[in-house]
Design a protein around this motif. Structure first.
Motif, PDB file in Angstrom:
ATOM      1  N   LEU A   1       0.398  -5.491 -11.169  1.00  0.00           N
ATOM      2  CA  LEU A   1       0.710  -5.755  -9.762  1.00  0.00           C
ATOM      3  C   LEU A   1       1.994  -6.566  -9.642  1.00  0.00           C
ATOM      4  O   LEU A   1       2.824  -6.318  -8.763  1.00  0.00           O
ATOM      5  N   VAL A   2       2.164  -7.546 -10.525  1.00  0.00           N
ATOM      6  CA  VAL A   2       3.385  -8.360 -10.503  1.00  0.00           C
ATOM      7  C   VAL A   2       4.598  -7.473 -10.793  1.00  0.00           C
ATOM      8  O   VAL A   2       5.613  -7.532 -10.091  1.00  0.00           O
ATOM      9  N   ALA A   3       4.467  -6.624 -11.812  1.00  0.00           N
ATOM     10  CA  ALA A   3       5.584  -5.747 -12.182  1.00  0.00           C
ATOM     11  C   ALA A   3       5.960  -4.845 -11.010  1.00  0.00           C
ATOM     12  O   ALA A   3       7.137  -4.620 -10.714  1.00  0.00           O
ATOM     13  N   HIS A   4       4.926  -4.375 -10.326  1.00  0.00           N
ATOM     14  CA  HIS A   4       5.154  -3.498  -9.195  1.00  0.00           C
ATOM     15  C   HIS A   4       5.889  -4.236  -8.065  1.00  0.00           C
ATOM     16  O   HIS A   4       6.834  -3.725  -7.466  1.00  0.00           O
TER      17      HIS A   4
ATOM     18  N   SER B   1      -3.451  -6.058   2.882  1.00  0.00           N
ATOM     19  CA  SER B   1      -3.257  -6.339   1.462  1.00  0.00           C
ATOM     20  C   SER B   1      -2.690  -5.120   0.752  1.00  0.00           C
ATOM     21  O   SER B   1      -1.811  -5.211  -0.097  1.00  0.00           O
ATOM     22  N   LEU B   2      -3.163  -3.974   1.161  1.00  0.00           N
ATOM     23  CA  LEU B   2      -2.713  -2.744   0.523  1.00  0.00           C
ATOM     24  C   LEU B   2      -1.275  -2.442   0.923  1.00  0.00           C
ATOM     25  O   LEU B   2      -0.452  -2.050   0.103  1.00  0.00           O
ATOM     26  N   ALA B   3      -0.976  -2.656   2.191  1.00  0.00           N
ATOM     27  CA  ALA B   3       0.385  -2.428   2.664  1.00  0.00           C
ATOM     28  C   ALA B   3       1.358  -3.319   1.900  1.00  0.00           C
ATOM     29  O   ALA B   3       2.447  -2.899   1.515  1.00  0.00           O
ATOM     30  N   MET B   4       0.947  -4.565   1.661  1.00  0.00           N
ATOM     31  CA  MET B   4       1.829  -5.486   0.955  1.00  0.00           C
ATOM     32  C   MET B   4       2.071  -5.012  -0.468  1.00  0.00           C
ATOM     33  O   MET B   4       3.112  -5.255  -1.050  1.00  0.00           O
ATOM     34  N   THR B   5       1.073  -4.359  -1.047  1.00  0.00           N
ATOM     35  CA  THR B   5       1.235  -3.868  -2.414  1.00  0.00           C
ATOM     36  C   THR B   5       2.116  -2.634  -2.447  1.00  0.00           C
ATOM     37  O   THR B   5       3.018  -2.526  -3.257  1.00  0.00           O
TER      38      THR B   5
ATOM     39  N   ILE C   1       2.997   5.450  -5.037  1.00  0.00           N
ATOM     40  CA  ILE C   1       2.855   4.838  -6.354  1.00  0.00           C
ATOM     41  C   ILE C   1       1.460   4.985  -6.943  1.00  0.00           C
ATOM     42  O   ILE C   1       0.459   4.803  -6.282  1.00  0.00           O
ATOM     43  N   GLN C   2       1.409   5.319  -8.224  1.00  0.00           N
ATOM     44  CA  GLN C   2       0.141   5.365  -8.951  1.00  0.00           C
ATOM     45  C   GLN C   2       0.099   4.171  -9.896  1.00  0.00           C
ATOM     46  O   GLN C   2       1.089   3.864 -10.532  1.00  0.00           O
ATOM     47  N   PHE C   3      -1.051   3.566 -10.003  1.00  0.00           N
ATOM     48  CA  PHE C   3      -1.187   2.441 -10.919  1.00  0.00           C
ATOM     49  C   PHE C   3      -1.858   2.885 -12.206  1.00  0.00           C
ATOM     50  O   PHE C   3      -2.623   3.824 -12.216  1.00  0.00           O
ATOM     51  N   ARG C   4      -1.570   2.171 -13.286  1.00  0.00           N
ATOM     52  CA  ARG C   4      -2.177   2.504 -14.562  1.00  0.00           C
ATOM     53  C   ARG C   4      -3.492   1.779 -14.757  1.00  0.00           C
ATOM     54  O   ARG C   4      -4.492   2.335 -15.175  1.00  0.00           O
ATOM     55  N   VAL C   5      -3.497   0.487 -14.502  1.00  0.00           N
ATOM     56  CA  VAL C   5      -4.682  -0.331 -14.731  1.00  0.00           C
ATOM     57  C   VAL C   5      -5.187  -0.908 -13.407  1.00  0.00           C
ATOM     58  O   VAL C   5      -6.371  -0.932 -13.133  1.00  0.00           O
ATOM     59  N   ALA C   6      -4.257  -1.363 -12.584  1.00  0.00           N
ATOM     60  CA  ALA C   6      -4.636  -2.033 -11.347  1.00  0.00           C
ATOM     61  C   ALA C   6      -5.222  -1.038 -10.359  1.00  0.00           C
ATOM     62  O   ALA C   6      -4.969   0.153 -10.424  1.00  0.00           O
ATOM     63  N   ASP C   7      -6.019  -1.547  -9.464  1.00  0.00           N
ATOM     64  CA  ASP C   7      -6.555  -0.786  -8.356  1.00  0.00           C
ATOM     65  C   ASP C   7      -6.450  -1.703  -7.149  1.00  0.00           C
ATOM     66  O   ASP C   7      -7.178  -2.681  -7.047  1.00  0.00           O
ATOM     67  N   PRO C   8      -5.509  -1.424  -6.252  1.00  0.00           N
ATOM     68  CA  PRO C   8      -5.246  -2.379  -5.180  1.00  0.00           C
ATOM     69  C   PRO C   8      -6.462  -2.653  -4.303  1.00  0.00           C
ATOM     70  O   PRO C   8      -6.485  -3.659  -3.596  1.00  0.00           O
ATOM     71  N   VAL C   9      -7.448  -1.779  -4.343  1.00  0.00           N
ATOM     72  CA  VAL C   9      -8.649  -2.059  -3.562  1.00  0.00           C
ATOM     73  C   VAL C   9      -9.546  -3.031  -4.321  1.00  0.00           C
ATOM     74  O   VAL C   9      -9.893  -4.103  -3.836  1.00  0.00           O
ATOM     75  N   ARG C  10      -9.886  -2.665  -5.561  1.00  0.00           N
ATOM     76  CA  ARG C  10     -10.741  -3.544  -6.365  1.00  0.00           C
ATOM     77  C   ARG C  10     -10.074  -4.897  -6.587  1.00  0.00           C
ATOM     78  O   ARG C  10     -10.729  -5.931  -6.557  1.00  0.00           O
ATOM     79  N   ASP C  11      -8.758  -4.879  -6.778  1.00  0.00           N
ATOM     80  CA  ASP C  11      -8.056  -6.100  -7.159  1.00  0.00           C
ATOM     81  C   ASP C  11      -7.384  -6.797  -5.979  1.00  0.00           C
ATOM     82  O   ASP C  11      -6.430  -7.546  -6.162  1.00  0.00           O
ATOM     83  N   GLN C  12      -7.902  -6.527  -4.778  1.00  0.00           N
ATOM     84  CA  GLN C  12      -7.289  -7.131  -3.593  1.00  0.00           C
ATOM     85  C   GLN C  12      -7.073  -8.625  -3.742  1.00  0.00           C
ATOM     86  O   GLN C  12      -6.076  -9.176  -3.293  1.00  0.00           O
ATOM     87  N   ALA C  13      -8.049  -9.282  -4.388  1.00  0.00           N
ATOM     88  CA  ALA C  13      -7.968 -10.732  -4.513  1.00  0.00           C
ATOM     89  C   ALA C  13      -6.741 -11.157  -5.308  1.00  0.00           C
ATOM     90  O   ALA C  13      -6.274 -12.281  -5.172  1.00  0.00           O
ATOM     91  N   LEU C  14      -6.195 -10.276  -6.104  1.00  0.00           N
ATOM     92  CA  LEU C  14      -5.057 -10.644  -6.948  1.00  0.00           C
ATOM     93  C   LEU C  14      -3.711 -10.404  -6.264  1.00  0.00           C
ATOM     94  O   LEU C  14      -2.678 -10.856  -6.736  1.00  0.00           O
TER      95      LEU C  14
ATOM     96  N   ALA D   1      -2.188 -11.293  -3.390  1.00  0.00           N
ATOM     97  CA  ALA D   1      -1.388 -12.406  -2.884  1.00  0.00           C
ATOM     98  C   ALA D   1      -0.825 -13.222  -4.041  1.00  0.00           C
ATOM     99  O   ALA D   1       0.351 -13.617  -4.040  1.00  0.00           O
ATOM    100  N   ALA D   2      -1.661 -13.460  -5.060  1.00  0.00           N
ATOM    101  CA  ALA D   2      -1.195 -14.213  -6.230  1.00  0.00           C
ATOM    102  C   ALA D   2      -0.067 -13.466  -6.936  1.00  0.00           C
ATOM    103  O   ALA D   2       0.886 -14.077  -7.430  1.00  0.00           O
ATOM    104  N   ALA D   3      -0.159 -12.141  -6.957  1.00  0.00           N
ATOM    105  CA  ALA D   3       0.888 -11.356  -7.613  1.00  0.00           C
ATOM    106  C   ALA D   3       2.207 -11.500  -6.869  1.00  0.00           C
ATOM    107  O   ALA D   3       3.285 -11.546  -7.472  1.00  0.00           O
TER     108      ALA D   3
END
Ligand code: ADP
Ligand code: MG
Length: 696
Positions: free
Chosen positions: A233-236, A438-442, A647-660, A662-664
């Motif tokens: 998420l940070v890299a993204h 949260s998803l829009a921000m990602t 964008i497709q993610f490899r490991v992250a899932d912006p729904v499951r990882d919503q909590a992360l 903002a920190a990202a």
């Protein structure tokens, strides 16, 4: 002999043992070229072969390791071979093994009294619990050691066995122990989040210890997994920020406007702007007055009044002497824009041009000339605006409607249209697909966000009912009554098996039947294969009130605006997703009378379809529906990423990882400020070649 110290991101997989050109090519298919890539290819689930389970305590559905003594064997070679082997163990339980492919030697090894160790899934057979084609080995003298670790299972491709994956990752992990892997995230970011180091996380995921909780691991909730998701998420974020920074080095024309045209439009409107519209109009006005290109995403539910906001933005640009391009995903939606804009802008002396695929030859040449000369101030159209021969004299603002239908690359390509070496037009992107913040921000971290979070006053909520198609006649009666009462209705036929041809045929058939059953009703038909002037004529007639009932396919999903239409029937709504149902339903409820939507479903409903129809009946706001939709499905499906190339993610899932998320974002800020040298390696590691694609 020691190899020179080299990062694992520089060591190609072909340097590993057992990797020849064939294996290397298979790995490349999965995007794995270096040892680092291999380490980031983490297992998607795990098997527990560390414990033996007693046969008496098995349950269907479990994957287990068992041992037992062969009690009986039955089976025949021949045209349809089938071999049954009954096992028993000291717990008193039994299990039947079934094999359909086997050789003579195999069969001869299965003798009563022989001990087998098997791994496989337990199923309920007709008479007892069974395992079909388990992995097995014959235990010669009883004492074979059990695995000491959980067994990782890797996402794979044809021609790569799990045993190969284990051998390859064994080597990669040995190399990881000896040579450094660039730690992407500084300790001050990781520590407060309680996330492990990259090396620890990778070792844990590839070779989890015995006490690992398998569910946490395979569902991505374990800190080791979250560590990787967070870094991705940070890299993204960093990648999108970089994109954004690059835009900041580009100049845009200052379009401060004079207010002259905008004031005249406002004065001519029969209503006032909502507070939310005023707010976003002001946000856009400020952006347009700057020397940096605006990159703004305008979100608003269906019917929130985005078109008017777009018109005011366009007028500000035109007042300032610039040209404006307005792009829609379909011709139908583009026509709708044209009607709206002509009504609003022609009285102000601004003549909109319209350019779509069907304009050919001389007509097209004349349009292109008007665009190139700068006489055409406002140009509306579809993808046709992308084409190379469309050259603008002074493009200052690009407006894109329903962005989710376009990919990131298309958006960037249209921006490139008005760009010189160092300049780019402003961009406004509109969408009615409510994306949770949260998803829009990602996904759109390179954009600013404006939200119209209020509907114009006087709208009454749509009453939605679900009715089985066994009651079709009642629904038809309801349509007759509405039309007799001077109102209009839509009858929507939904997609059958992804085939446009079949969908159009279904709509034609439905229209024929309805015309028979409702002879007094004036009926029109639109679908994907009725094109151009014919469709325009039907839509125009419906908008003008010359037709009572419009039978349509889902082509009317976006944009159509007929306030007198207050009844919508959606056939087979169980075939559609929530977002699409919401968009369709938004075609009614645009006037002041009470509107109704009937979901005419075909029973029996699957549990998921029942849940979807329940949500659409009870929820009104698109945002609420989107949140529920996200819970039920993945982010990719909500946004239609597969079609749009988002964008497709490899490991992250912006729904499951919503909590992360903002920190990202905070982490990305901190890295850019204090560790700028880490940006490029992080982006390279996670996006690699894909960033190149995104930033075209
Ligand atoms: P969307 O956001 O879905 O594109 P539209 O721009 O098509 O919505 O607006 C829906 C309808 O609401 C249009 O008929 C439009 O003229 C009308 N409308 C827009 N703003 C207002 C307002 N402030 N008050 C009343 N009606 C409005
Ligand atoms: Mg719209």
């Amino acid at each position: 002999m020691s190899r020179p110290q080299q990062g694992l991101d520089c060591i190609g997989v072909e340097q590993l043992q057992r990797v020849g050109p064939r294996i290397a090519a298979r790995l490349a298919k999965l995007g794995i070229r270096t040892v680092q890539d291999l380490l980031f290819h983490v297992p998607h689930r795990y098997q527990d072969r560390t414990r033996r389970r007693a046969l008496s305590e098995l349950a269907p559905g479990e994957e287990v390791l068992i041992e037992g003594e062969i009690e009986r064997v039955e089976g025949a070679l021949g045209r349809r071979p089938s071999l049954k082997v009954w096992l028993r163990d000291s717990s008193g339980g039994g299990l039947l093994l079934r094999f359909f492919h086997y050789g003579r030697a195999q069969r001869e090894a299965f003798q009563p009294g022989v001990r087998l160790r098997c791994y496989g899934e337990v199923r309920q057979g007709p008479a007892s619990l069974e395992m079909v084609h388990p992995e097995y080995r014959v235990l010669m003298d009883g004492l074979a050691p059990l695995e000491q670790r959980l067994t990782p299972i890797y996402p794979s491709t044809e021609g790569l066995q799990q045993s190969s994956w284990r051998a390859l990752t064994d080597q990669a992990l040995t190399m990881l122990a000896a040579s450094p892997l660039h730690e992407g995230l500084p300790a001050e970011i990781l520590r407060p989040l309680g996330l492990p180091s990259l090396r620890d996380a990778l070792v844990y995921l590839h070779r989890p210890p015995l006490d690992a909780v398998l569910v946490d691991l395979s569902e991505g909730r374990h800190p080791a997994f979250q560590r990787l998701a967070f870094e991705e998420l940070v890299a993204h974020q960093l990648s999108l920020r970089r994109l954004r920074l690059a835009q900041q080095c580009v100049v845009a024309p200052v379009l401060a406007g004079t207010g002259a045209l905008q004031q005249r439009l406002r004065a001519a409107l029969p209503f006032r702007l909502t507070a939310a519209q005023e707010r976003v109009v002001a946000e856009i006005a400020t952006d347009l007055g700057r020397t940096r290109p605006m990159q703004r995403l305008l979100q608003g539910d269906v019917g929130a009044g985005k078109t008017l906001v777009a018109a005011l933005a366009a007028l500000q640009a035109i007042e300032s002497g610039a040209q404006v391009a307005l792009m829609a995903p379909t011709e139908l939606l583009s026509e709708q824009h044209r009607r709206g804009f002509e009504m609003w802008l022609t009285p102000l002396g601004v003549e909109p041009l319209w350019l779509v695929g069907r304009h050919k030859g001389r007509e097209r040449a004349a349009l292109l000339e008007a665009v190139a000369s700068g006489r055409g101030r406002l140009v509306m159209g579809t993808h046709a605006l992308f084409q190379d021969d469309v050259v603008f004299a002074s493009l200052g603002l690009v407006i894109i409607d329903e962005q989710h239908r376009f990919g990131v690359h298309q958006r960037l390509r249209l921006r490139a249209k008005g760009s010189g070496a160092n300049s780019a037009p402003h961009q406004l992107i509109m969408t009615a697909t409510p994306i949770p913040r949260s998803l829009a921000m990602t996904l759109y971290a390179d954009l600013d966000l404006s939200v119209i979070d209020e509907l114009p006053p006087g709208r009454t909520p749509i009453v939605t009912a679900a009715v089985p198609d066994t009651r079709r006649d009642e629904v038809i009666t309801r349509v007759r009554r509405a039309c007799e009462g001077g109102r209009q209705a839509y009858w929507v036929c939904t997609l059958i098996e992804e085939s446009e041809v079949l969908e159009c045929q279904a709509a034609e058939e439905t229209a024929r039947q309805l015309a028979e059953q409702l002879p007094e009703v004036r009926l029109g038909l639109v679908h994907g294969r009725i094109k151009g002037p014919e469709r325009e004529a039907v839509m125009g007639a419906f908008a003008a009130g010359e037709l009572d009932l419009l039978v349509a396919t889902t082509v009317i999903e976006v944009g159509v605006d007929v306030p007198n239409a207050s009844l919508m029937i959606i056939e087979n709504p169980e075939r559609l997703g929530l977002a699409q149902l919401h968009q369709l339903r938004g075609r009614v409820g645009r006037g002041s009378v009470q509107s109704h939507c009937v979901l005419l479903f075909h029973p029996p409903l699957s549990p998921a379809a029942r849940a979807r129809l329940g949500i659409i009946r009870s929820a009104e706001s698109g945002f609420e529906i989107a949140e529920r939709d996200l819970e039920m499905r993945g982010a990719g499906e909500v946004l239609g990423t597969r079609q749009t190339g988002a964008i497709q993610f490899r490991v992250a899932d912006p729904v499951r990882d919503q909590a992360l998320v903002a920190a990202a974002q905070q982490a990305a800020d901190l890295i850019i400020e204090q560790h700028p040298d880490r940006v490029a390696p992080l982006v390279q590691r996670w996006l690699g070649r894909r960033e190149h694609f995104i930033s075209v």
